[in-house]
Design a protein around this motif. Structure first.
Motif, PDB file in Angstrom:
ATOM      1  N   TYR A   3       0.833  -1.195   0.000  1.00 34.48           N
ATOM      2  CA  TYR A   3       0.000   0.000   0.000  1.00 34.48           C
ATOM      3  C   TYR A   3       0.867   1.245   0.000  1.00 34.48           C
ATOM      4  CZ  TYR A   3      -3.804  -3.152   1.384  1.00 34.48           C
ATOM      5  OH  TYR A   3      -4.738  -4.161   1.436  1.00 34.48           O
ATOM      6  N   GLY A   5       0.500   5.271   1.437  1.00 30.14           N
ATOM      7  CA  GLY A   5      -0.321   6.194   2.207  1.00 30.14           C
ATOM      8  C   GLY A   5       0.188   6.318   3.627  1.00 30.14           C
ATOM      9  N   SER A  30       4.313  -3.763   2.845  1.00 26.18           N
ATOM     10  CA  SER A  30       4.733  -2.462   2.316  1.00 26.18           C
ATOM     11  C   SER A  30       6.037  -2.019   2.947  1.00 26.18           C
ATOM     12  CB  SER A  30       3.662  -1.393   2.588  1.00 26.18           C
ATOM     13  OG  SER A  30       2.448  -1.687   1.944  1.00 26.18           O
ATOM     14  N   ASP A 184     -10.377  -7.602   4.822  1.00 25.23           N
ATOM     15  CA  ASP A 184     -11.410  -6.563   4.800  1.00 25.23           C
ATOM     16  C   ASP A 184     -10.838  -5.309   4.143  1.00 25.23           C
ATOM     17  OD1 ASP A 184     -13.401  -4.723   5.292  1.00 25.23           O
ATOM     18  OD2 ASP A 184     -13.755  -5.362   7.361  1.00 25.23           O
ATOM     19  N   GLU A 185     -10.934  -5.253   2.816  1.00 32.28           N
ATOM     20  CA  GLU A 185     -10.371  -4.134   2.074  1.00 32.28           C
ATOM     21  C   GLU A 185     -11.058  -2.817   2.410  1.00 32.28           C
ATOM     22  OE1 GLU A 185      -7.711  -3.819   0.209  1.00 32.28           O
ATOM     23  OE2 GLU A 185      -7.185  -5.907   0.593  1.00 32.28           O
ATOM     24  N   ALA A 186     -12.349  -2.868   2.733  1.00 25.66           N
ATOM     25  CA  ALA A 186     -13.068  -1.643   3.095  1.00 25.66           C
ATOM     26  C   ALA A 186     -12.496  -1.050   4.373  1.00 25.66           C
ATOM     27  CB  ALA A 186     -14.556  -1.929   3.254  1.00 25.66           C
ATOM     28  N   LEU A 188      -9.433  -1.615   5.600  1.00 31.22           N
ATOM     29  CA  LEU A 188      -8.062  -1.167   5.342  1.00 31.22           C
ATOM     30  C   LEU A 188      -8.054   0.160   4.586  1.00 31.22           C
ATOM     31  CD1 LEU A 188      -6.344  -4.542   4.412  1.00 31.22           C
ATOM     32  CD2 LEU A 188      -5.932  -3.160   6.448  1.00 31.22           C
ATOM     33  N   SER A 189      -8.963   0.313   3.639  1.00 36.88           N
ATOM     34  CA  SER A 189      -9.043   1.567   2.873  1.00 36.88           C
ATOM     35  C   SER A 189      -9.397   2.738   3.776  1.00 36.88           C
ATOM     36  CB  SER A 189     -10.086   1.437   1.749  1.00 36.88           C
ATOM     37  OG  SER A 189      -9.680   0.478   0.811  1.00 36.88           O
ATOM     38  N   ALA A 190     -10.220   2.472   4.796  1.00 43.15           N
ATOM     39  CA  ALA A 190     -10.591   3.530   5.735  1.00 43.15           C
ATOM     40  C   ALA A 190      -9.431   3.865   6.661  1.00 43.15           C
ATOM     41  CB  ALA A 190     -11.803   3.103   6.553  1.00 43.15           C
ATOM     42  N   ILE A 192      -6.068   3.516   5.894  1.00 49.75           N
ATOM     43  CA  ILE A 192      -4.906   4.058   5.180  1.00 49.75           C
ATOM     44  C   ILE A 192      -5.275   5.379   4.521  1.00 49.75           C
ATOM     45  CG2 ILE A 192      -3.214   3.643   3.360  1.00 49.75           C
ATOM     46  CD1 ILE A 192      -3.650   0.610   3.915  1.00 49.75           C
ATOM     47  N   PRO A 194      -4.604   8.887   2.333  1.00 47.99           N
ATOM     48  CA  PRO A 194      -3.785   9.262   1.177  1.00 47.99           C
ATOM     49  C   PRO A 194      -2.679  10.226   1.596  1.00 47.99           C
ATOM     50  CG  PRO A 194      -5.869  10.442   1.145  1.00 47.99           C
ATOM     51  CD  PRO A 194      -5.967   9.432   2.253  1.00 47.99           C
TER      52      PRO A 194
END
Length: 282
Positions: A3, A5, A30, A184-186, A188-190, A192, A194
């Motif tokens: 990733y 971020g 990462s 749980d990509e959702a 992890l996206s929350a 990490i 930008p």
């Protein structure tokens, strides 16, 4: 795939900052870095950079910090007297890093922007301190005790803020591990953020997409590629962003902002750290 971020980690007491960052990097596959080392027995917000965001380190390391510290006095002192002395520690203070510090023990000056006594019970004093990066709170507690004439020492410390990042936004290592193991990509996206989240205080130059691709390829920025500029001085660090807000690079300005004519020829900034690739600029 790793990733890119920023992830805010609520560092527990015990491990080093380097160990915590390494564990996060291993879980997220990462490359990692962190800004603002916390001693092993200190907890709180640790900003961990992932992938290309590691290049933000020089910027993040300059962030102001906020701490809550518990100090023990070595004698009984009236609260009014403690509050009076604590207020004297606002502003520029001289410090020498503690013996246990990993850095050279040279005398230095740091700025304490705000310090307040939150609570006091017997000889225990709870302080909230907003300060310049690199301030040693352990030394602040010792110096407060010296001025009071009784001596004192820090017994617990928690970092509550790093720049605009708060421990309320931070995630535990267990939360990160659970999200990874559950794929749980959702979640992890929350977690990490930008890289753009780190540049709130830095002056910005908004550039055209064509110029963004050129900068991503290693070119210097010319005035013809600039759309607008915020106020800055020659030699100051600036962020080059697209109209959509995507961070392309950090750069050194070649002129004061009021000397720059957007849309005109002539070089205006030299990239120091590039985050985008030519293919990622749309």
């Amino acid at each position: 795939m790793g990733y890119t971020g920023i992830i805010l980690v609520d560092k527990p007491r015990g491990p080093t900052s380097h160990q915590v960052a390494a564990w996060v990097g291993k879980m997220l596959k990462s490359d990692v870095g962190h800004s603002g080392t916390l001693d092993p027995m200190v907890s709180g917000v640790l900003v961990v950079m992932l992938g290309k965001a590691v290049r933000l380190a020089p910027l993040l390391l300059q962030h102001e910090k906020e701490y809550v510290a518990c100090m023990r006095l070595h004698a009984d002192i009236p609260r009014e007297r403690v509050e009076e002395v604590v207020k004297q520690f606002t502003g520029r203070v001289y410090q020498r890093p503690p013996r246990r510090s990993a850095v050279k023990r040279a005398l230095r000056i740091r700025v304490i922007y705000r310090i307040e006594l939150i609570d006091m019970q017997d000889r225990l004093v709870l302080l909230k301190i907003r300060c310049e990066a690199g301030t040693y709170i352990r030394s602040v507690c010792v110096h407060i005790g010296n001025v009071l004439g009784c001596g004192g020492q820090m017994i617990e410390l928690r970092r509550t803020k790093s720049g605009g990042f708060s421990c309320d936004e931070a995630h535990t290592l267990h939360e990160i591990r659970d999200a990874v193991e559950l794929k749980d990509e959702a979640a992890l996206s929350a977690m990490i953020l930008p890289p753009e989240q780190a540049i709130g205080d830095i002056p910005k130059i908004v550039i055209r997409d064509k110029a963004a691709k050129a900068v991503a390829n290693g070119a210097m920025l010319a005035g013809v590629g600039a759309i607008s500029v915020e106020k800055f001085s020659r030699g100051q660090s600036v962020a080059l962003i697209t109209q959509s807000g995507k961070l392309i690079a950090l750069a050194e300005s070649l002129f004061d902002s009021d000397k720059i004519d957007c849309g005109k020829p002539g070089l205006i900034a030299r990239s120091t750290r590039v985050f985008a690739t030519p293919n990622s600029v749309t």
